[in-house]
Motif scaffolding. Sequence first.
Motif, PDB file in Angstrom:
ATOM      1  N   ASN A   1       0.843  -1.194   0.000  1.00  0.00           N
ATOM      2  CA  ASN A   1       0.000   0.000   0.000  1.00  0.00           C
ATOM      3  C   ASN A   1       0.886   1.254   0.000  1.00  0.00           C
ATOM      4  OD1 ASN A   1      -1.673   2.155   0.910  1.00  0.00           O
ATOM      5  ND2 ASN A   1      -3.112   0.641   1.689  1.00  0.00           N
ATOM      6  N   PRO A   2       0.558   2.246  -0.830  1.00  0.00           N
ATOM      7  CA  PRO A   2       1.374   3.471  -0.812  1.00  0.00           C
ATOM      8  C   PRO A   2       1.374   4.161   0.550  1.00  0.00           C
ATOM      9  CG  PRO A   2      -0.573   3.717  -2.233  1.00  0.00           C
ATOM     10  CD  PRO A   2      -0.482   2.283  -1.866  1.00  0.00           C
ATOM     11  N   ASP A   3       0.357   3.880   1.365  1.00  0.00           N
ATOM     12  CA  ASP A   3       0.300   4.496   2.700  1.00  0.00           C
ATOM     13  C   ASP A   3       1.359   3.931   3.649  1.00  0.00           C
ATOM     14  OD1 ASP A   3      -1.801   6.113   2.108  1.00  0.00           O
ATOM     15  OD2 ASP A   3      -3.329   4.709   2.798  1.00  0.00           O
ATOM     16  N   PHE A   4       1.841   2.722   3.340  1.00  0.00           N
ATOM     17  CA  PHE A   4       2.665   2.014   4.312  1.00  0.00           C
ATOM     18  C   PHE A   4       3.905   2.814   4.728  1.00  0.00           C
ATOM     19  CE2 PHE A   4       6.270  -0.864   5.102  1.00  0.00           C
ATOM     20  CZ  PHE A   4       5.847  -1.375   6.302  1.00  0.00           C
ATOM     21  N   GLY A   5       4.649   3.293   3.712  1.00  0.00           N
ATOM     22  CA  GLY A   5       5.886   4.026   4.006  1.00  0.00           C
ATOM     23  C   GLY A   5       5.609   5.256   4.854  1.00  0.00           C
ATOM     24  N   ARG A   6       4.543   5.961   4.485  1.00  0.00           N
ATOM     25  CA  ARG A   6       4.199   7.189   5.193  1.00  0.00           C
ATOM     26  C   ARG A   6       3.811   6.895   6.642  1.00  0.00           C
ATOM     27  NH1 ARG A   6      -0.632  10.226   5.266  1.00  0.00           N
ATOM     28  NH2 ARG A   6      -1.625   8.451   4.293  1.00  0.00           N
ATOM     29  N   LEU A   7       2.999   5.843   6.824  1.00  0.00           N
ATOM     30  CA  LEU A   7       2.565   5.484   8.176  1.00  0.00           C
ATOM     31  C   LEU A   7       3.756   5.105   9.043  1.00  0.00           C
ATOM     32  CD1 LEU A   7      -0.532   3.277   7.419  1.00  0.00           C
ATOM     33  CD2 LEU A   7      -0.518   5.386   8.708  1.00  0.00           C
ATOM     34  N   LEU A   8       4.628   4.247   8.483  1.00  0.00           N
ATOM     35  CA  LEU A   8       5.790   3.793   9.250  1.00  0.00           C
ATOM     36  C   LEU A   8       6.654   4.992   9.611  1.00  0.00           C
ATOM     37  CD1 LEU A   8       7.195   1.182  10.253  1.00  0.00           C
ATOM     38  CD2 LEU A   8       8.568   1.273   8.180  1.00  0.00           C
ATOM     39  N   GLY A   9       6.903   5.859   8.607  1.00  0.00           N
ATOM     40  CA  GLY A   9       7.723   7.049   8.837  1.00  0.00           C
ATOM     41  C   GLY A   9       7.115   7.929   9.928  1.00  0.00           C
ATOM     42  N   ASN A  10       5.845   8.259   9.779  1.00  0.00           N
ATOM     43  CA  ASN A  10       5.185   9.127  10.758  1.00  0.00           C
ATOM     44  C   ASN A  10       5.236   8.531  12.152  1.00  0.00           C
ATOM     45  OD1 ASN A  10       4.503  11.019   8.895  1.00  0.00           O
ATOM     46  ND2 ASN A  10       2.409  10.301   8.607  1.00  0.00           N
ATOM     47  N   THR A  11       4.958   7.221  12.237  1.00  0.00           N
ATOM     48  CA  THR A  11       4.937   6.568  13.542  1.00  0.00           C
ATOM     49  C   THR A  11       6.326   6.612  14.175  1.00  0.00           C
ATOM     50  OG1 THR A  11       3.274   5.083  12.658  1.00  0.00           O
ATOM     51  CG2 THR A  11       4.237   4.484  14.759  1.00  0.00           C
ATOM     52  N   LEU A  12       7.353   6.249  13.381  1.00  0.00           N
ATOM     53  CA  LEU A  12       8.704   6.193  13.938  1.00  0.00           C
ATOM     54  C   LEU A  12       9.201   7.584  14.321  1.00  0.00           C
ATOM     55  CD1 LEU A  12      10.466   3.472  11.779  1.00  0.00           C
ATOM     56  CD2 LEU A  12       9.717   3.330  14.153  1.00  0.00           C
ATOM     57  N   ILE A  13       8.949   8.584  13.466  1.00  0.00           N
ATOM     58  CA  ILE A  13       9.426   9.936  13.774  1.00  0.00           C
ATOM     59  C   ILE A  13       8.802  10.429  15.078  1.00  0.00           C
ATOM     60  CG2 ILE A  13       9.349  12.353  13.045  1.00  0.00           C
ATOM     61  CD1 ILE A  13       9.609  11.342  10.161  1.00  0.00           C
TER      62      ILE A  13
ATOM     63  N   VAL B   1       1.229  14.205   7.749  1.00  0.00           N
ATOM     64  CA  VAL B   1       2.223  13.886   8.772  1.00  0.00           C
ATOM     65  C   VAL B   1       1.571  13.279  10.017  1.00  0.00           C
ATOM     66  CG1 VAL B   1       3.894  15.630   8.057  1.00  0.00           C
ATOM     67  CG2 VAL B   1       2.138  16.223   9.724  1.00  0.00           C
ATOM     68  N   ALA B   2       0.255  13.309  10.083  1.00  0.00           N
ATOM     69  CA  ALA B   2      -0.414  12.888  11.322  1.00  0.00           C
ATOM     70  C   ALA B   2      -0.844  11.428  11.326  1.00  0.00           C
ATOM     71  CB  ALA B   2      -1.630  13.771  11.588  1.00  0.00           C
ATOM     72  N   ASP B   3      -1.024  10.845  10.167  1.00  0.00           N
ATOM     73  CA  ASP B   3      -1.468   9.444  10.117  1.00  0.00           C
ATOM     74  C   ASP B   3      -0.428   8.527  10.735  1.00  0.00           C
ATOM     75  OD1 ASP B   3      -3.963   9.299   9.136  1.00  0.00           O
ATOM     76  OD2 ASP B   3      -3.393   8.934   7.055  1.00  0.00           O
ATOM     77  N   VAL B   4      -0.811   7.806  11.780  1.00  0.00           N
ATOM     78  CA  VAL B   4       0.088   6.806  12.361  1.00  0.00           C
ATOM     79  C   VAL B   4      -0.665   5.477  12.410  1.00  0.00           C
ATOM     80  CG1 VAL B   4       1.443   8.417  13.735  1.00  0.00           C
ATOM     81  CG2 VAL B   4      -0.619   7.428  14.696  1.00  0.00           C
TER      82      VAL B   4
END
Lengths: 324, 509
Positions: A89-101, A272-275
Amino acid sequence: MTTSTVDVKTPEQAPPPVPAPGRRRRFAVHFAHYKWLYLLLLPGVIYFAVFRYAPMYGVSIAFKDYVPFLGVNASPWVGFQHFEDFFSNPDFGRLLGNTLILAFLNLGIAFPLTIVMALLLNEVRLSILKRTVQTLVYIPHFLSWTIVASLSFLLFALDFGPLFLFINSVLGTNIDFLSDPAWFRPLIVLQEIWKNTGWGTIIFLAALATVDQDQYEAAIIDGAGRFRRVWHITLPGIRSTIIVMLILAIGQMLNTGFEQIYLMTNALNRSVADVFDTYVYFVGITQGAYSYSTAVGLFKSLVGIVLIFGTNALAKRFNQSGLF
Amino acid sequence: MIRRKLSLAAAVVTAAALTLTACSGGEAPAADSSKISIMAPFLEAQPPSADGAVQKKLEELTGKDVNITWAPNASYEDKMNITLASSEIPQVMVVQGKSPGFVKNAEAGAFWDLTDKLDQYPNLKTTFPEVQNNASVNGKVYGVFRARGPMRAAVMFRQDWLDKLGLKAPETTEDLYKVAKAFTEQDPDGNGQNDTWGITIPKWGALGSSSPYDIIEEWYGAGNRWTEKDGKLVPSFETEEFLEANRFVKKMVDEKLINPDFATFDGTKWNEPFFNGKGGIIVDVDSRVSVLINLFKQANPNDFQNKVGFVGNLKGPDGELHAHPTDGYSGFLAVPKTSVRTEAGLKNVLEFLNTMNGKDAATLLNNGIEGVNFTVEDGKAATIKPETPEGKAVSTDIKSYAQLGTNVTGNNFYPVKQASEYEQKVFDKRVEVMAQDLKSAVYNPAAAFVSPTYVAKGAQLDNIVADARIKYLAGQIDEQGLKDAIKLWKTSGGDKVQEEINKLWQDSK
């Protein structure tokens, strides 16, 4: 996890007096010898089995296409389909990034601040002042995130929030803190600090009370100033507490806090808020994709386990006592 | 050693798990034709009591022992799914919409297909077949829909401001811009300060939620969710009119004619700027007109008239009226197969629902009990004043019982008499304006179609466009960015949704 539970509950005792040949037999003798201790263990085992492990059979829906009407058992198996969907899913990278940051920001800023605050409180000599401050900084912990978010909305409200007006007049800018994606993370960390730093000091203050007072006297005689004493006596004195708290914090790290982030999210800062936590809610509860969101939640738990074991191993390598 | 203990623990866990699963496989209660169980949402602070006057009267009218499980509206969908997975399934379930959860359950066979059955019951044979089709899943009717006003979009504005500035009520979107600009720049409250704006828009951006954005786009001619173009259905955001409408809204944002915090403003406070004299226009459902009038009335019972003005839908730049209708229904009453096993049982339940939509029961559910909380005056239900404790209890309870009303053959109950002559006049005008606008309604041609891809990830897909729309309006991205988001919608699965919708559309012709 089972290992640790069972181990903790087994008292350290001498081996059974007559070791008999054969593993099964040996165990029977061992069991007979310690039967009352095992009986003591039983409530704990039952508790974990019924309330912790039995519900986990629900995790199986991560590998099924769960339809509530069919129930968990009758829903068809789909293997790792949901995991594949998630990772591709294209969301995956963004979610992982947002969560980790967010997780590392909280760990890197809020966690040390707790220690700093405990040290500062510990240095206060006037006991009435110390106790008053302690009580005051505990209070925010008891406010719900809804209240914290409402307060933030009031303080940072566009065009009339006091903090909005103050900060923007000092900086000469016109920043809308509530919708600007660049200000989402600072705001979240700030809220976390405001709400939980005071409460987090409790354990450290308890640890600080156990540091040997004689060492301070010796250090004073040796001419050490306040900072030297903190650096060479206080901090090493509570080092093991810090390590344990750090491991626990890392285990909780990916739990970025659903309520807080959900309440602060809007269309402009969602990127940036989606975790993981909000995504699971959004996809699972509001869209009824129970299996998919369970898979996402399971993945998050696996990362959490890896982190906690990793930190524990690191702590041991650096010659500190780990958590287990 | 550890391994042994582990295997012991595993055995205990397995045993416990088996016991638990065994529990959930219970049998449904045997069908008893004198008993009807219902699950419904309540929107009030408290569910009605099970031994209230309304409940007793309902059981008397239907001749059944009616057992209603009320679940809070906010978590109703969760509760519905949990109930479906349990052994305690009611015979009638209010389903609030074609959510992915419902569609999956329905397609797995959880509910009776009522497509060919409803016509046999005079009070269930709908006089709005197009709405029944909208409420269906690709033509399959899974429940008796709950009818709602088909036309509700309106523009409400501060009448006193309009009069002070000598303007006339808007008729076109261009008029709306002019009024909003005057409300912003010409000091309509006369306090000498530049502290007002035109339109108030709340944080409410999802596609197809009848938000102010959706309504304005439809007025511009972008269609209602889907629109026919070159013999194919396309999502309304792929039209040129969609971009035009958003350029129009963006112009108003840029000129500060819209509240600057539109992306974060809490929708529950929507009336406040209007009432407090900050923002003079609201684009929303017409029932808000009465809510606003009530606010002014509470603040000053002697001077509340001519504060709130309203018009219906506005003509777009092409001079045509493309009115924004609702789907015409709010969920439906479905009959689960697990609790109603046989055709005979189904007949019994449908007969009950038929009685429920008759005049007597509909009056009870919507008006209350005549002589206790209302009397009939000129064919309207007037609340008995002063309210007796019994009357008040009935009035409170029917707010929840109205959730069981379907009204698929029109309203079989009395219209409510408004509290004052002025309010009655406004109410009558609302009814008239909405009836007029309904003639120009542009419906969603794909309302009945449920695409599998959309069920799986439609909400996430729609979020791409909905967020981009807000970002564009706020100036975070330019028009190219908005177009890119629409392209992303297509490549992330929207193409497939469109293909499936078109296939269903072709098949239904």
